[in-house]
Design an enzyme around this catalytic site. Structure first.
Site, PDB file in Angstrom:
ATOM      1  N   GLY A  46      14.246  -1.533 -25.139  1.00 13.95           N
ATOM      2  CA  GLY A  46      14.738  -0.165 -25.056  1.00 13.95           C
ATOM      3  C   GLY A  46      14.551   0.386 -23.661  1.00 13.95           C
ATOM      4  N   GLN A  51      13.628   6.855 -17.334  1.00 14.01           N
ATOM      5  CA  GLN A  51      12.954   5.672 -16.787  1.00 14.01           C
ATOM      6  C   GLN A  51      13.664   5.123 -15.547  1.00 14.01           C
ATOM      7  OE1 GLN A  51      12.596   3.610 -20.820  1.00 14.01           O
ATOM      8  NE2 GLN A  51      10.741   2.971 -19.782  1.00 14.01           N
ATOM      9  N   CYS A  94       6.058  -0.643 -22.895  1.00 10.94           N
ATOM     10  CA  CYS A  94       7.046   0.221 -22.237  1.00 10.94           C
ATOM     11  C   CYS A  94       7.337  -0.352 -20.848  1.00 10.94           C
ATOM     12  CB  CYS A  94       6.483   1.636 -22.116  1.00 10.94           C
ATOM     13  SG  CYS A  94       7.622   2.803 -21.357  1.00 10.94           S
ATOM     14  N   LEU A  95       8.609  -0.385 -20.487  1.00  4.82           N
ATOM     15  CA  LEU A  95       8.970  -0.934 -19.170  1.00  4.82           C
ATOM     16  C   LEU A  95       8.400  -0.095 -18.034  1.00  4.82           C
ATOM     17  CD1 LEU A  95      12.667  -2.032 -19.832  1.00  4.82           C
ATOM     18  CD2 LEU A  95      10.638  -3.483 -19.647  1.00  4.82           C
ATOM     19  N   HIS A 136      10.258   5.801 -29.961  1.00  6.56           N
ATOM     20  CA  HIS A 136       9.646   5.629 -28.640  1.00  6.56           C
ATOM     21  C   HIS A 136      10.606   6.119 -27.542  1.00  6.56           C
ATOM     22  CE1 HIS A 136       7.394   2.961 -25.582  1.00  6.56           C
ATOM     23  NE2 HIS A 136       8.495   3.334 -24.945  1.00  6.56           N
ATOM     24  N   GLU A 137      11.877   5.746 -27.664  1.00 11.15           N
ATOM     25  CA  GLU A 137      12.858   6.134 -26.630  1.00 11.15           C
ATOM     26  C   GLU A 137      13.168   7.625 -26.683  1.00 11.15           C
ATOM     27  OE1 GLU A 137      13.296   4.076 -24.303  1.00 11.15           O
ATOM     28  OE2 GLU A 137      12.463   2.386 -25.417  1.00 11.15           O
ATOM     29  N   HIS A 140      10.713   9.543 -24.809  1.00  9.48           N
ATOM     30  CA  HIS A 140      10.953   9.536 -23.360  1.00  9.48           C
ATOM     31  C   HIS A 140      11.815  10.738 -22.940  1.00  9.48           C
ATOM     32  CE1 HIS A 140       9.229   5.976 -21.552  1.00  9.48           C
ATOM     33  NE2 HIS A 140       9.714   5.177 -22.481  1.00  9.48           N
TER      34      HIS A 140
HETATM   35 NI    NI Z   1       9.169   3.230 -22.933  1.00 11.56          NI
END
Ligand code: NI
Length: 172
Positions: A46, A51, A94-95, A136-137, A140
């Site tokens: 994701g 991000q 998470c990236l 989760h996204e 963000h």
């Molecule tokens: Ni994330």
């Protein structure tokens, strides 16, 4: 398609509430393509607008198993319309917080309404990994990270680790 630079925590842009997408046009479709490309390249399941420094309410996911055919999804202006009472705990990553994995408990199932990449309104129910990823996204887009669910001590340990990582990256 362009692979975008992924912001690493801590970054003020990861703490902001994003703006709704006013219209799903060619520019947004290009953005969605870039986001998918960036997510697959990372690789991750994701990626949300902030991000990559785009403060818009858009995220992409692909929760298909590696052996399965890809299942790319683009969710624009997503809103939760229902959550299950049952909870589920998954180890999340998470990236923007590379190589850190911690357990987070969230509703097991969730329903979201959103616009797809063609601007068509849709409503879908997600479960299992899809439910975790979509929540989760969506977080963000509201300036919330999965480490915000952890204890203050754990969170500051992770934040310090990321600060170090960013310094090392800047030197490299
Ligand atoms: Ni994330």
């Amino acid at each position: 398609m362009t692979i975008r630079n992924i912001l690493i925590h801590p970054d003020p842009r990861l703490k902001k509430v994003c703006d709704p997408v006013p219209e799903v046009d060619a520019k947004i479709r290009k953005l969605a393509d870039d986001m998918l490309e960036t997510m697959y390249d990372a690789p991750g399941v994701g990626l949300a607008g902030p991000q990559i420094g785009v403060m818009k309410r858009i995220f992409v996911i692909d929760c298909a198993d590696k052996e399965e055919t890809p299942d790319p999804m683009v969710l624009i202006n997503p809103e939760i319309t229902w959550t299950s009472e049952e909870l589920n705990t998954y180890e999340e990553g998470c990236l923007s917080i590379p190589d850190i994995y911690e357990e987070v408990t969230r509703p097991e199932k969730v329903r979201m309404k959103f616009l797809d990449v063609h601007g068509k309104p849709r409503e879908e129910e997600f479960d299992a990994l899809y439910a975790t990823a979509t929540q989760h996204e969506l977080d963000h887009l509201n300036g919330k990270l999965f480490i915000d669910y952890l204890s203050k001590i754990k969170r500051s340990m992770i934040t310090n680790k990321m600060k170090k990582l960013k310094k090392e990256k800047a030197r490299a």
